[in-house]
Design an enzyme around this catalytic site. Sequence first.
Site, PDB file in Angstrom:
ATOM      1  N   ARG A 216       0.841  -1.203   0.000  1.00  0.00           N
ATOM      2  CA  ARG A 216       0.000   0.000   0.000  1.00  0.00           C
ATOM      3  C   ARG A 216       0.874   1.250   0.000  1.00  0.00           C
ATOM      4  O   ARG A 216       0.576   2.234  -0.689  1.00  0.00           O
ATOM      5  CB  ARG A 216      -0.906   0.000   1.233  1.00  0.00           C
ATOM      6  N   ASP A 254     -15.930  -3.380  -5.065  1.00  0.00           N
ATOM      7  CA  ASP A 254     -15.977  -4.682  -4.400  1.00  0.00           C
ATOM      8  C   ASP A 254     -17.374  -5.254  -4.635  1.00  0.00           C
ATOM      9  O   ASP A 254     -18.346  -4.502  -4.738  1.00  0.00           O
ATOM     10  CB  ASP A 254     -15.710  -4.548  -2.895  1.00  0.00           C
ATOM     11  N   SER A 255     -17.475  -6.594  -4.719  1.00  0.00           N
ATOM     12  CA  SER A 255     -18.793  -7.183  -4.958  1.00  0.00           C
ATOM     13  C   SER A 255     -19.613  -7.257  -3.676  1.00  0.00           C
ATOM     14  O   SER A 255     -20.810  -7.504  -3.717  1.00  0.00           O
ATOM     15  CB  SER A 255     -18.634  -8.580  -5.565  1.00  0.00           C
ATOM     16  N   ALA A 283     -15.712  -7.334 -10.065  1.00  0.00           N
ATOM     17  CA  ALA A 283     -14.531  -6.594 -10.534  1.00  0.00           C
ATOM     18  C   ALA A 283     -14.182  -6.921 -11.984  1.00  0.00           C
ATOM     19  O   ALA A 283     -13.838  -6.029 -12.754  1.00  0.00           O
ATOM     20  CB  ALA A 283     -13.338  -6.889  -9.621  1.00  0.00           C
ATOM     21  N   ASP A 301      -6.443  -6.967  -6.508  1.00  0.00           N
ATOM     22  CA  ASP A 301      -6.060  -7.782  -5.340  1.00  0.00           C
ATOM     23  C   ASP A 301      -7.187  -8.752  -5.005  1.00  0.00           C
ATOM     24  O   ASP A 301      -7.843  -8.619  -3.970  1.00  0.00           O
ATOM     25  CB  ASP A 301      -5.740  -6.863  -4.147  1.00  0.00           C
ATOM     26  N   CYS A 341      -2.964 -14.065  -3.741  1.00  0.00           N
ATOM     27  CA  CYS A 341      -2.718 -14.509  -2.366  1.00  0.00           C
ATOM     28  C   CYS A 341      -3.021 -15.999  -2.228  1.00  0.00           C
ATOM     29  O   CYS A 341      -3.252 -16.496  -1.136  1.00  0.00           O
ATOM     30  CB  CYS A 341      -3.534 -13.678  -1.369  1.00  0.00           C
TER      31      CYS A 341
HETATM   32  N1  SAH Z   1      -7.358  -5.399  -1.284  1.00  0.00           N
HETATM   33  C1  SAH Z   1      -7.964  -5.640   0.002  1.00  0.00           C
HETATM   34  C2  SAH Z   1      -8.167  -7.113   0.300  1.00  0.00           C
HETATM   35  C3  SAH Z   1      -8.987  -7.841  -0.720  1.00  0.00           C
HETATM   36  S1  SAH Z   1      -9.821  -9.212  -0.079  1.00  0.00           S
HETATM   37  C4  SAH Z   1      -7.138  -4.996   1.101  1.00  0.00           C
HETATM   38  O1  SAH Z   1      -6.089  -4.418   0.819  1.00  0.00           O
HETATM   39  O2  SAH Z   1      -7.550  -5.051   2.243  1.00  0.00           O
HETATM   40  C5  SAH Z   1     -10.803  -9.691  -1.400  1.00  0.00           C
HETATM   41  C6  SAH Z   1     -12.053  -8.854  -1.599  1.00  0.00           C
HETATM   42  O3  SAH Z   1     -12.577  -9.250  -2.857  1.00  0.00           O
HETATM   43  C7  SAH Z   1     -13.167  -9.095  -0.610  1.00  0.00           C
HETATM   44  O4  SAH Z   1     -13.526  -7.873  -0.025  1.00  0.00           O
HETATM   45  C8  SAH Z   1     -14.344  -9.647  -1.429  1.00  0.00           C
HETATM   46  O5  SAH Z   1     -15.605  -9.135  -1.039  1.00  0.00           O
HETATM   47  C9  SAH Z   1     -13.999  -9.157  -2.812  1.00  0.00           C
HETATM   48  N2  SAH Z   1     -14.513  -9.941  -3.943  1.00  0.00           N
HETATM   49  C10 SAH Z   1     -14.603 -11.282  -4.061  1.00  0.00           C
HETATM   50  N3  SAH Z   1     -15.032 -11.618  -5.297  1.00  0.00           N
HETATM   51  C11 SAH Z   1     -15.215 -10.457  -5.973  1.00  0.00           C
HETATM   52  C12 SAH Z   1     -15.626 -10.144  -7.300  1.00  0.00           C
HETATM   53  N4  SAH Z   1     -15.942 -11.091  -8.154  1.00  0.00           N
HETATM   54  N5  SAH Z   1     -15.680  -8.850  -7.662  1.00  0.00           N
HETATM   55  C13 SAH Z   1     -15.353  -7.865  -6.780  1.00  0.00           C
HETATM   56  N6  SAH Z   1     -14.957  -8.114  -5.522  1.00  0.00           N
HETATM   57  C14 SAH Z   1     -14.873  -9.391  -5.116  1.00  0.00           C
END
Ligand code: SAH
Length: 397
Positions: A216, A254-255, A283, A301, A341
């Site tokens: 970040r 975010d979804s 996303a 991410d 991850c």
């Molecule tokens: N980048 C974040 C962590 C991401 S965790 C940080 O720095 O804290 C993964 C996230 O992806 C979760 O919040 C989850 O709700 C979201 N997610 C899962 N599938 C998704 C999709 N298809 N489209 C958008 N968001 C999604």
Amino acid sequence: MIRLTLRRGKEESLLRRHPWIFSGAIYGTDGTPEEGDVVDVHTAEGRFIARGHCGIGSIAVRVLTFDENEPIDRTFWRRRIAEAYAVRQALGLTDSEDTTCYRLVHGEGDNLPGLVIDIYGTTAVMQAHSVGMYLVRNEIAEALKTVYGPEKLTAVYDKSEGTIPPKSGIETHDGYLWQSHPSNDSPIVKENGNRFRADWEEGQKTGFFIDQRENRALVARYARERRVLNTFCYTGGFSVYALQGGAVSVDSVDSSEKAVRLCSENIALANPTVPHREIVADALEFVREMPSEAYDLVILDPPAFAKHRKVLGNALQGYRRLNAAAIAKMPAGGILFTFSCSQAVSREQFRTAVFSAAATAGRRVRILHQLTQPADHPVNIYHPEGEYLKGLVLYIE
Ligand code: SAH
């Protein structure tokens, strides 16, 4: 103590101090161990080789010690927690004004397989990933109290409900194992001086994704004068840093509606002077449908696409699609932060997936940085699987 005996020759990985024993390596047991019991493991020749928590899944034993003279008692837990603390102290995390949340125990990386502990201010949030660790949660809470003392620790929260293997049949309920003075304050933590609300009671994992702290900070360095898109934003960590770094606008996608709500709360704490939009959307669809060249810096991410090796193929396909869609939309000179991850996806495999994505998009791409997890998520050198976070920063022409 119940003793497990290995099949002949199956001690090889243990001689290299790998902390897992798979069920196929076990020849027999004297006694009937229950899941979570501490067991001694001997070679076929009858030599002691390891002591650890017994499991019923494919990992039959998670090794706690290779030393026959080290009993697993209160002193053991205190010693291991103190060792983990000493590492974070060396990293400057235990007394920092700017960063008040960090990982204290990272499973195998801290010689405590099956245990994760994150610190948020003066609260420790613990997750047991094995029944063995769950059964000793109160000993661990005691050890935390002793190591930190009353000034630095006021509560221990157990958040193992979602991490204990369901087939263990153990019923768990998240809650405080200990609290010095109950309070309902919404806890604000700091990361590199940025403020966040860490919601360990309601949030995913232990409440906040601590492992992206350094990445970040790198986003902040690149954000100046850029229009930023943060996909899979969860609590908006990257978005807050992008604002701090001087972005001209930030969109967070975010979804999950809940995630987007948490993101807005954190954006409000950052008090931005430029536009920020929160968008509930898938996303991949969002990236595919957004206009070309709409953003100069994009962050991808996603959650772990591969939780197991069996679904590796699909996961790699997922990374290729997502990255190809994003790379295709970048303007010349655009910067892409892309992460995986998934523990089951190696650094090399992830890079190859992003390489195919770049080729599909037909763009010239340079790798500027190769990223990983921060030092408070250490990797046990004998357990390379612990290196789960991989990231690339790409410069797109
Ligand atoms: N980048 C974040 C962590 C991401 S965790 C940080 O720095 O804290 C993964 C996230 O992806 C979760 O919040 C989850 O709700 C979201 N997610 C899962 N599938 C998704 C999709 N298809 N489209 C958008 N968001 C999604």
